[in-house]
Design an enzyme around this catalytic site. Structure first.
Site, PDB file in Angstrom:
ATOM      1  N   LEU A 256       1.187  -1.440   0.233  1.00  0.00           N
ATOM      2  CA  LEU A 256       0.166  -0.075   0.000  1.00  0.00           C
ATOM      3  C   LEU A 256       0.406   1.379  -0.247  1.00  0.00           C
ATOM      4  CD1 LEU A 256      -2.986  -1.174   1.851  1.00  0.00           C
ATOM      5  CD2 LEU A 256      -2.363  -1.715   0.220  1.00  0.00           C
ATOM      6  N   GLY A 257       1.759   1.285   0.481  1.00  0.00           N
ATOM      7  CA  GLY A 257       3.052   2.237   0.766  1.00  0.00           C
ATOM      8  C   GLY A 257       3.392   2.455  -0.563  1.00  0.00           C
TER       9      GLY A 257
ATOM     10  N   TYR B   3      11.538   4.497   2.255  1.00  0.00           N
ATOM     11  CA  TYR B   3      12.132   5.879   1.751  1.00  0.00           C
ATOM     12  C   TYR B   3      13.666   5.944   0.776  1.00  0.00           C
ATOM     13  CZ  TYR B   3       7.843   7.605   4.420  1.00  0.00           C
ATOM     14  OH  TYR B   3       6.756   7.746   4.173  1.00  0.00           O
TER      15      TYR B   3
END
Length: 170
Positions: free
Chosen positions: A106-107, A141
């Site tokens: 989902l990220g 990230y």
């Protein structure tokens, strides 16, 4: 099956609930109850969230998995960014995912959405702030191509915490 849906004013109570739940699940053990309550009152109060939802330079998106709310994304451009990065940047302010829905991609789906939004808005960079002790998020990230470039202070109640600012050229 996943589906994204823009958050509307009528969703404000649901947004408040998932904001508190996901923040507490992720950071609750690292903050005092008093600091959490103060932050929830200031950052996730109904009036504050209504103001943010109504901002045309901010976009909230819910994500559902099999019709169950799994998380949300908040992105900002221009003067609505939490730091003055200028008109060439889009900020990913929040990627909040419920505990039971983590590690399902989902990220990555949210990040793709944010990158597409930045491209559509003719931005050159996408940036975000991440708590220095949130190693899982920092790793995510970095895998997505974000690099540290600065830092700022994020306040939880009375506790001043260091966020690493990361950006990616798009």
């Amino acid at each position: 099956m996943t589906e994204m849906k823009e958050v509307k004013l009528s969703d404000v109570y649901e947004l408040r609930q998932i904001s508190i739940e996901t923040f507490k699940d992720t950071f609750g053990d690292d903050n005092s109850q008093q600091d959490l309550e103060e932050m929830f009152k200031n950052n996730y109060g109904i009036d504050q969230l209504k103001k943010e939802i109504s901002d045309d330079k901010t976009d909230f998106e819910f994500i559902y998995v099999d019709n169950e709310l799994a998380g949300y994304l908040k992105i900002n451009i221009d003067e609505s960014q939490s730091e003055d990065m200028g008109s060439d940047y889009l900020e990913v302010e929040r990627i909040y995912i419920r505990k039971n829905f983590k590690r399902r991609g989902l990220g990555s789906q949210f990040m793709s959405y944010a990158i597409n939004a930045a491209k559509e808005a003719n931005k050159s960079y996408i940036w975000l702030g991440v708590w220095e002790n949130n190693t899982n998020a920092i790793g995510f990230y970095q895998v997505k191509g974000f690099m540290p470039f600065s830092e700022h202070i994020f306040v939880v109640g009375s506790d001043k915490q260091r966020d690493i600012l990361m950006k990616k050229a798009i």
